[in-house]
Design a protein around this motif. Structure first.
Motif, PDB file in Angstrom:
ATOM      1  N   THR A  38       0.857  -1.179   0.000  1.00 55.10           N
ATOM      2  CA  THR A  38       0.000   0.000   0.000  1.00 55.10           C
ATOM      3  C   THR A  38       0.896   1.234   0.000  1.00 55.10           C
ATOM      4  N   ALA A  39       0.385   2.324  -0.528  1.00 55.70           N
ATOM      5  CA  ALA A  39       1.167   3.561  -0.544  1.00 55.70           C
ATOM      6  C   ALA A  39       0.226   4.750  -0.649  1.00 55.70           C
ATOM      7  N   ALA A  40       0.579   5.802   0.063  1.00 55.42           N
ATOM      8  CA  ALA A  40      -0.146   7.059  -0.087  1.00 55.42           C
ATOM      9  C   ALA A  40       0.301   7.678  -1.413  1.00 55.42           C
ATOM     10  N   VAL A  41      -0.650   8.180  -2.175  1.00 55.14           N
ATOM     11  CA  VAL A  41      -0.362   8.760  -3.487  1.00 55.14           C
ATOM     12  C   VAL A  41      -0.687  10.241  -3.451  1.00 55.14           C
ATOM     13  N   ASP A  42       0.242  11.052  -3.931  1.00 63.63           N
ATOM     14  CA  ASP A  42       0.025  12.494  -4.026  1.00 63.63           C
ATOM     15  C   ASP A  42      -0.742  12.773  -5.316  1.00 63.63           C
ATOM     16  N   PRO A  43      -1.977  13.295  -5.236  1.00 63.10           N
ATOM     17  CA  PRO A  43      -2.755  13.540  -6.447  1.00 63.10           C
ATOM     18  C   PRO A  43      -2.360  14.814  -7.198  1.00 63.10           C
ATOM     19  N   ALA A  44      -1.409  15.595  -6.685  1.00 63.14           N
ATOM     20  CA  ALA A  44      -1.053  16.883  -7.288  1.00 63.14           C
ATOM     21  C   ALA A  44      -0.650  16.790  -8.762  1.00 63.14           C
ATOM     22  N   PRO A  45       0.171  15.813  -9.193  1.00 67.30           N
ATOM     23  CA  PRO A  45       0.522  15.755 -10.621  1.00 67.30           C
ATOM     24  C   PRO A  45      -0.698  15.565 -11.527  1.00 67.30           C
ATOM     25  N   TRP A  46      -1.650  14.769 -11.087  1.00 69.68           N
ATOM     26  CA  TRP A  46      -2.850  14.541 -11.885  1.00 69.68           C
ATOM     27  C   TRP A  46      -3.770  15.759 -11.860  1.00 69.68           C
ATOM     28  N   ILE A  47      -3.839  16.448 -10.718  1.00 70.47           N
ATOM     29  CA  ILE A  47      -4.638  17.665 -10.624  1.00 70.47           C
ATOM     30  C   ILE A  47      -4.088  18.705 -11.602  1.00 70.47           C
ATOM     31  N   CYS A  48      -2.746  18.826 -11.681  1.00 69.82           N
ATOM     32  CA  CYS A  48      -2.103  19.771 -12.604  1.00 69.82           C
ATOM     33  C   CYS A  48      -2.382  19.425 -14.057  1.00 69.82           C
ATOM     34  N   GLU A  60      -6.182   4.208 -12.307  1.00 73.65           N
ATOM     35  CA  GLU A  60      -5.483   3.040 -11.764  1.00 73.65           C
ATOM     36  C   GLU A  60      -4.420   2.502 -12.713  1.00 73.65           C
ATOM     37  N   GLY A  61      -4.606   2.641 -14.001  1.00 75.51           N
ATOM     38  CA  GLY A  61      -3.633   2.170 -14.976  1.00 75.51           C
ATOM     39  C   GLY A  61      -2.398   3.054 -15.058  1.00 75.51           C
ATOM     40  N   ARG A  62      -2.390   4.165 -14.356  1.00 72.92           N
ATOM     41  CA  ARG A  62      -1.249   5.083 -14.354  1.00 72.92           C
ATOM     42  C   ARG A  62      -0.300   4.822 -13.191  1.00 72.92           C
ATOM     43  N   LEU A  63      -0.507   3.752 -12.468  1.00 71.43           N
ATOM     44  CA  LEU A  63       0.347   3.406 -11.327  1.00 71.43           C
ATOM     45  C   LEU A  63       1.116   2.130 -11.619  1.00 71.43           C
ATOM     46  N   ARG A  64       2.309   2.012 -11.037  1.00 75.10           N
ATOM     47  CA  ARG A  64       3.114   0.808 -11.159  1.00 75.10           C
ATOM     48  C   ARG A  64       3.611   0.405  -9.775  1.00 75.10           C
ATOM     49  N   CYS A  65       3.660  -0.901  -9.536  1.00 77.64           N
ATOM     50  CA  CYS A  65       4.161  -1.440  -8.275  1.00 77.64           C
ATOM     51  C   CYS A  65       5.495  -2.126  -8.538  1.00 77.64           C
ATOM     52  N   VAL A  66       6.344  -2.198  -7.521  1.00 76.25           N
ATOM     53  CA  VAL A  66       7.642  -2.855  -7.680  1.00 76.25           C
ATOM     54  C   VAL A  66       7.503  -4.355  -7.923  1.00 76.25           C
ATOM     55  N   CYS A  67       6.344  -4.933  -7.634  1.00 73.47           N
ATOM     56  CA  CYS A  67       6.135  -6.354  -7.900  1.00 73.47           C
ATOM     57  C   CYS A  67       5.908  -6.619  -9.389  1.00 73.47           C
ATOM     58  N   GLY A  68       5.722  -5.554 -10.170  1.00 73.67           N
ATOM     59  CA  GLY A  68       5.507  -5.695 -11.614  1.00 73.67           C
ATOM     60  C   GLY A  68       4.086  -5.424 -12.052  1.00 73.67           C
ATOM     61  N   THR A  87       4.117  -0.651   3.229  1.00 73.85           N
ATOM     62  CA  THR A  87       3.916   0.631   2.559  1.00 73.85           C
ATOM     63  C   THR A  87       5.074   0.943   1.638  1.00 73.85           C
ATOM     64  N   GLY A  88       4.779   1.698   0.600  1.00 73.06           N
ATOM     65  CA  GLY A  88       5.786   2.125  -0.374  1.00 73.06           C
ATOM     66  C   GLY A  88       5.882   1.160  -1.539  1.00 73.06           C
ATOM     67  N   GLY A  89       6.635   1.562  -2.538  1.00 73.90           N
ATOM     68  CA  GLY A  89       6.861   0.713  -3.689  1.00 73.90           C
ATOM     69  C   GLY A  89       5.827   0.843  -4.794  1.00 73.90           C
ATOM     70  N   ILE A  90       4.909   1.804  -4.681  1.00 79.30           N
ATOM     71  CA  ILE A  90       3.922   2.059  -5.732  1.00 79.30           C
ATOM     72  C   ILE A  90       4.138   3.489  -6.202  1.00 79.30           C
ATOM     73  N   TYR A  91       4.276   3.649  -7.517  1.00 80.07           N
ATOM     74  CA  TYR A  91       4.640   4.943  -8.072  1.00 80.07           C
ATOM     75  C   TYR A  91       3.718   5.363  -9.197  1.00 80.07           C
TER      76      TYR A  91
END
Length: 94
Positions: A38-48, A60-68, A87-91
């Protein structure tokens, strides 16, 4: 509807949370992968990019996890309702 219009119930169509709801006071946007991360996502880039009115499920298709995983589920939670797990590992990919 049959004539091509959309019926809105309150602020959301058919209960789908919008990205703009994650920017409201005491709300946060969380990504949850099937691998358990799980990871907290900053929505600012998408808002811009002007995507504030988009349902979070469309992003949801705009995110990637380190698991692939090339798609990660997004949820809007209150600040006190943070999901548990690794937490972490989702970008944000794009």
């Amino acid at each position: 509807m049959a004539d091509g219009t959309t019926h809105y119930i309150g602020d959301r169509p058919f209960g789908a949370p919008r990205l703009s709801q994650a920017t409201q006071a005491r709300a946060s946007l969380w990504a949850l992968c099937r691998c358990g991360r799980t990871a907290a996502v900053d929505p600012a880039p998408w808002i811009c990019q002007g995507l504030a009115r988009q349902p979070v499920e469309h992003l949801e298709g705009r995110l990637r996890c380190v698991c692939g995983a090339r798609r990660v589920r997004l949820e809007v939670h209150g600040l006190a309702e943070a999901p548990s797990g690794v937490t972490g590992g989702i970008y944000i990919f794009r």
